[in-house]
Design an enzyme around this catalytic site. Structure first.
Site, PDB file in Angstrom:
ATOM      1  N   ASN A  37     -56.197  -1.864 -75.724  1.00  0.00           N
ATOM      2  CA  ASN A  37     -57.478  -1.172 -75.557  1.00  0.00           C
ATOM      3  C   ASN A  37     -57.966  -0.920 -77.064  1.00  0.00           C
ATOM      4  O   ASN A  37     -57.333   0.214 -77.489  1.00  0.00           O
ATOM      5  CB  ASN A  37     -57.555   0.089 -74.646  1.00  0.00           C
ATOM      6  CG  ASN A  37     -58.840   0.274 -73.826  1.00  0.00           C
ATOM      7  OD1 ASN A  37     -60.002  -0.481 -74.447  1.00  0.00           O
ATOM      8  ND2 ASN A  37     -59.043   1.226 -73.018  1.00  0.00           N
ATOM      9  N   ARG A 147     -55.617  11.720 -58.713  1.00  0.00           N
ATOM     10  CA  ARG A 147     -55.473  12.437 -59.912  1.00  0.00           C
ATOM     11  C   ARG A 147     -56.512  13.274 -60.081  1.00  0.00           C
ATOM     12  O   ARG A 147     -57.937  12.729 -59.917  1.00  0.00           O
ATOM     13  CB  ARG A 147     -55.358  11.292 -61.023  1.00  0.00           C
ATOM     14  CG  ARG A 147     -55.178  11.746 -62.482  1.00  0.00           C
ATOM     15  CD  ARG A 147     -55.283  10.868 -63.476  1.00  0.00           C
ATOM     16  NE  ARG A 147     -56.509  10.708 -63.957  1.00  0.00           N
ATOM     17  CZ  ARG A 147     -56.652  10.183 -65.367  1.00  0.00           C
ATOM     18  NH1 ARG A 147     -55.563   9.743 -66.031  1.00  0.00           N
ATOM     19  NH2 ARG A 147     -58.051  10.129 -65.764  1.00  0.00           N
ATOM     20  N   TYR A 159     -61.863  13.914 -71.762  1.00  0.00           N
ATOM     21  CA  TYR A 159     -61.014  12.832 -71.231  1.00  0.00           C
ATOM     22  C   TYR A 159     -60.950  12.629 -69.746  1.00  0.00           C
ATOM     23  O   TYR A 159     -60.727  13.718 -69.076  1.00  0.00           O
ATOM     24  CB  TYR A 159     -59.609  12.720 -71.700  1.00  0.00           C
ATOM     25  CG  TYR A 159     -58.863  11.573 -70.999  1.00  0.00           C
ATOM     26  CD1 TYR A 159     -58.942  10.451 -71.121  1.00  0.00           C
ATOM     27  CD2 TYR A 159     -57.940  11.958 -70.063  1.00  0.00           C
ATOM     28  CE1 TYR A 159     -58.223   9.570 -70.460  1.00  0.00           C
ATOM     29  CE2 TYR A 159     -57.325  11.218 -69.185  1.00  0.00           C
ATOM     30  CZ  TYR A 159     -57.454   9.784 -69.514  1.00  0.00           C
ATOM     31  OH  TYR A 159     -56.992   8.858 -68.759  1.00  0.00           O
ATOM     32  N   ASP A 222     -53.610  14.648 -65.712  1.00  0.00           N
ATOM     33  CA  ASP A 222     -53.337  13.801 -67.129  1.00  0.00           C
ATOM     34  C   ASP A 222     -53.808  14.947 -68.231  1.00  0.00           C
ATOM     35  O   ASP A 222     -55.053  15.034 -68.519  1.00  0.00           O
ATOM     36  CB  ASP A 222     -54.077  12.540 -67.212  1.00  0.00           C
ATOM     37  CG  ASP A 222     -53.556  11.712 -68.382  1.00  0.00           C
ATOM     38  OD1 ASP A 222     -52.810  12.267 -69.013  1.00  0.00           O
ATOM     39  OD2 ASP A 222     -53.725  10.481 -68.444  1.00  0.00           O
ATOM     40  N   HIS A 224     -53.248  14.127 -71.421  1.00  0.00           N
ATOM     41  CA  HIS A 224     -53.675  13.038 -72.557  1.00  0.00           C
ATOM     42  C   HIS A 224     -53.167  13.624 -73.904  1.00  0.00           C
ATOM     43  O   HIS A 224     -54.084  13.325 -74.566  1.00  0.00           O
ATOM     44  CB  HIS A 224     -55.001  12.686 -72.360  1.00  0.00           C
ATOM     45  CG  HIS A 224     -55.354  11.409 -72.455  1.00  0.00           C
ATOM     46  ND1 HIS A 224     -55.921  10.900 -73.603  1.00  0.00           N
ATOM     47  CD2 HIS A 224     -55.317  10.175 -71.559  1.00  0.00           C
ATOM     48  CE1 HIS A 224     -56.033   9.394 -73.551  1.00  0.00           C
ATOM     49  NE2 HIS A 224     -55.586   9.301 -72.445  1.00  0.00           N
ATOM     50  N   GLU A 248     -48.983  14.701 -66.522  1.00  0.00           N
ATOM     51  CA  GLU A 248     -48.746  13.641 -67.473  1.00  0.00           C
ATOM     52  C   GLU A 248     -49.154  13.956 -68.924  1.00  0.00           C
ATOM     53  O   GLU A 248     -50.068  14.669 -69.121  1.00  0.00           O
ATOM     54  CB  GLU A 248     -49.897  12.640 -66.792  1.00  0.00           C
ATOM     55  CG  GLU A 248     -49.696  11.046 -67.525  1.00  0.00           C
ATOM     56  CD  GLU A 248     -50.844  10.413 -66.822  1.00  0.00           C
ATOM     57  OE1 GLU A 248     -50.899  10.348 -65.772  1.00  0.00           O
ATOM     58  OE2 GLU A 248     -51.422   9.359 -67.769  1.00  0.00           O
ATOM     59  N   GLU A 274     -47.091   5.892 -71.026  1.00  0.00           N
ATOM     60  CA  GLU A 274     -47.848   4.981 -71.109  1.00  0.00           C
ATOM     61  C   GLU A 274     -48.395   4.134 -72.584  1.00  0.00           C
ATOM     62  O   GLU A 274     -48.510   3.332 -72.667  1.00  0.00           O
ATOM     63  CB  GLU A 274     -49.454   5.560 -70.431  1.00  0.00           C
ATOM     64  CG  GLU A 274     -50.130   6.357 -71.289  1.00  0.00           C
ATOM     65  CD  GLU A 274     -51.337   6.886 -70.529  1.00  0.00           C
ATOM     66  OE1 GLU A 274     -51.483   7.059 -69.526  1.00  0.00           O
ATOM     67  OE2 GLU A 274     -52.467   7.033 -71.610  1.00  0.00           O
ATOM     68  N   ARG A 295     -43.814   5.982 -67.268  1.00  0.00           N
ATOM     69  CA  ARG A 295     -45.230   5.508 -67.031  1.00  0.00           C
ATOM     70  C   ARG A 295     -45.778   4.160 -67.879  1.00  0.00           C
ATOM     71  O   ARG A 295     -47.011   3.764 -67.718  1.00  0.00           O
ATOM     72  CB  ARG A 295     -46.325   6.527 -67.692  1.00  0.00           C
ATOM     73  CG  ARG A 295     -46.244   7.605 -67.047  1.00  0.00           C
ATOM     74  CD  ARG A 295     -47.112   7.802 -65.921  1.00  0.00           C
ATOM     75  NE  ARG A 295     -48.512   7.612 -66.498  1.00  0.00           N
ATOM     76  CZ  ARG A 295     -49.781   6.872 -65.851  1.00  0.00           C
ATOM     77  NH1 ARG A 295     -49.091   6.159 -64.746  1.00  0.00           N
ATOM     78  NH2 ARG A 295     -50.749   6.890 -66.189  1.00  0.00           N
ATOM     79  N   GLU A 351     -50.502   3.700 -60.430  1.00  0.00           N
ATOM     80  CA  GLU A 351     -51.741   4.298 -60.811  1.00  0.00           C
ATOM     81  C   GLU A 351     -52.834   3.152 -60.322  1.00  0.00           C
ATOM     82  O   GLU A 351     -52.636   1.899 -60.675  1.00  0.00           O
ATOM     83  CB  GLU A 351     -51.911   4.463 -62.340  1.00  0.00           C
ATOM     84  CG  GLU A 351     -53.487   4.992 -62.636  1.00  0.00           C
ATOM     85  CD  GLU A 351     -53.452   5.222 -64.257  1.00  0.00           C
ATOM     86  OE1 GLU A 351     -52.458   4.997 -64.792  1.00  0.00           O
ATOM     87  OE2 GLU A 351     -54.161   5.917 -64.489  1.00  0.00           O
ATOM     88  N   TRP A 414     -56.470  12.386 -79.134  1.00  0.00           N
ATOM     89  CA  TRP A 414     -57.257  12.031 -78.064  1.00  0.00           C
ATOM     90  C   TRP A 414     -56.599  12.053 -76.657  1.00  0.00           C
ATOM     91  O   TRP A 414     -55.646  11.095 -76.658  1.00  0.00           O
ATOM     92  CB  TRP A 414     -58.150  10.807 -78.278  1.00  0.00           C
ATOM     93  CG  TRP A 414     -59.212  10.442 -77.200  1.00  0.00           C
ATOM     94  CD1 TRP A 414     -60.340  11.152 -76.862  1.00  0.00           C
ATOM     95  CD2 TRP A 414     -58.966   9.463 -76.436  1.00  0.00           C
ATOM     96  NE1 TRP A 414     -60.768  10.941 -76.013  1.00  0.00           N
ATOM     97  CE2 TRP A 414     -60.078   9.742 -74.963  1.00  0.00           C
ATOM     98  CE3 TRP A 414     -58.015   8.580 -76.184  1.00  0.00           C
ATOM     99  CZ2 TRP A 414     -60.267   8.775 -74.007  1.00  0.00           C
ATOM    100  CZ3 TRP A 414     -58.446   7.775 -74.929  1.00  0.00           C
ATOM    101  CH2 TRP A 414     -59.410   7.932 -73.853  1.00  0.00           C
TER     102      TRP A 414
END
Ligand code: KDG
Ligand code: MG
Length: 414
Positions: A37, A147, A159, A222, A224, A248, A274, A295, A351, A414
């Site tokens: 991404n 979530r 986020y 999450d 983040h 998370e 992740e 993750r 997820e 972020w």
């Protein structure tokens, strides 16, 4: 069976996807997801300039050898771009091997260890009434684990929180509050962040959600990557009464030792990984049992071969899978995760944010979602078909994930 073509397909049916298609001289085709991404074209170039030429003429059955050839052979190891490229090749070769065997891919991974994968969906709202609506919508759609992300008073955009401006209509005709963090444009959007405001607000939100929806519903949240270890420890402790399924990415993941401090202070289960891309990123976390769920996505951690190895390593420590499944993991990457999750003994949860109808037109996946569970189809291989005409109708559009600044302008995670 030799690889005869390697095509890098970039398309944007609402968001960007990078897909690798390998074809063999006897006519089998396999797909791999190489989407990263906000950095899509870096992986596309890595694949088309440096990997595709090496694949032509190789034996398509040599999955492990090809993985090692690309990992060790690059000399410059690891990193998200390299590992997304290797992941795409690995996934496409598994797809081909399963099609040749005329079996759904999970059969080649050892067969089914379960009848379906429990998933969690993304509920969010700028305030409690919005959040409750979103949770109810998810429950009505069959989700059994949710979530929870909310707005924070004083912060404009946070986020994970969708706005009604992003609402679209889903395949079943239902309203969808799509949260897509990557936004089209030449430069990233800037968001602002206030850790103290967040830490004050979140426990009250989880308390309210438990009050409204009862003790049974598995809830996830999450963070983040935004907290220091001691802030993360404080949050984990303050959320203990609300019995989270997991908390998370509490700290930026590259400092594995940070999780030791967090773990010493809280029994809230922790999930991370992740943004990891190899097994080495988990070593300290697994061996010291500092997390509960790993993750990584197939598409970011070197493919099915590599992720299987990560989960086998995790299993020694009773750590389970919790594979990343936002909309920037394409239906090809998600199908790979579903086949792997069906086979491994230590599956935890998957997820599932759900792709848009436009994305499904491009990929035509055959996995199914019912009663809160995802299941692979019995189609040979991954069970995903790529529609070239749709792909060509949606060329790449520059899009970036947001960046984050503290209220005084300092750059933050972020
Ligand atoms: O591309 C970034 C997203 O994949 C990420 O922000 C989603 O954190 C995420 C999640 O848990 O789904
Ligand atoms: Mg996350």
């Amino acid at each position: 069976m030799q690889i005869s073509t390697a095509e890098v397909l970039v398309s944007s049916p609402g968001r960007n996807f990078v897909t690798l298609r390998l074809t063999t001289d006897d006519g089998f085709a396999g797909l791999g997801d190489a989407t990263l991404n906000g950095r899509e074209l870096a992986v596309a170039a890595y694949l088309s300039e440096h990997v595709a030429p090496l694949l032509i003429g190789r034996d398509a059955h040599l999955i492990e050898d090809t993985w090692q050839y690309l990992y060790r052979g690059a000399y410059w190891r690891r990193g998200p771009v390299t590992m997304a490229a290797i992941a795409a090749v690995d996934t496409a070769l598994w797809d081909i091997k399963a099609k040749v065997a005329d079996l759904p891919l999970y059969q080649l991974l050892g067969g089914a260890s379960r009848s379906g994968l429990l998933v969690y969906g993304h509920a969010s709202g700028k305030d409690l009434p919005d959040l409750f609506d979103s949770i109810r919508e998810h429950l009505a759609q069959g989700y059994r684990a949710i979530r929870v992300q909310t707005g924070v008073p004083g912060l404009h955009s946070v986020y994970g929180v969708a706005s009604s401006a992003n609402a679209s209509v889903g395949e079943g005709g239902e309203r969808r509050y799509d949260y897509e963090p990557a936004r089209a444009g030449a430069i990233p959007v800037e968001e602002t962040w206030d850790t103290r405001a967040y830490l004050r607000h979140v426990p009250a939100v989880l308390e309210a959600v438990r009050g409204e929806f009862g003790p049974q519903l598995p809830l996830l949240h999450d963070v983040h990557h935004r907290l220091t270890p001691i802030q993360a420890a404080k949050l984990g402790k303050s959320l203990e009464p609300y019995d989270l399924f997991w908390l998370e990415d509490v700290t930026p993941a590259e400092n594995q030792s940070a999780l030791r401090l967090v773990r010493q202070h809280t029994t809230t289960p922790l999930a991370i990984g992740e943004v990891f891309n190899t097994i080495w990123d988990y070593r300290e976390l697994f061996e010291e049992q500092l997390i509960d769920y790993a993750r990584s996505a197939v598409s970011h951690a070197g493919g099915i071969t590599a992720l299987r190895r990560i989960f086998d390593y995790a299993a020694i420590y009773q750590i389970k899978s919790g594979v990343h499944g936002p909309t920037d993991v394409s239906p090809v990457g998600l199908a790979a995760a579903i086949h792997l999750g069906t086979a491994i003994p230590n599956f935890g949860i998957q997820e599932y944010m759900r792709h848009s109808p436009a994305t499904h037109e491009l990929f035509r996946p055959s996995y199914t979602f019912a009663d809160g569970m995802l299941a692979p189809s019995e189609a040979p291989g991954l069970g995903v078909d790529y529609d070239d005409a749709v792909g060509q109708a949606h060329p790449y559009r520059a899009a970036y994930l947001p960046v984050n600044r503290l209220l005084d302008g300092t750059m933050h995670d972020w």
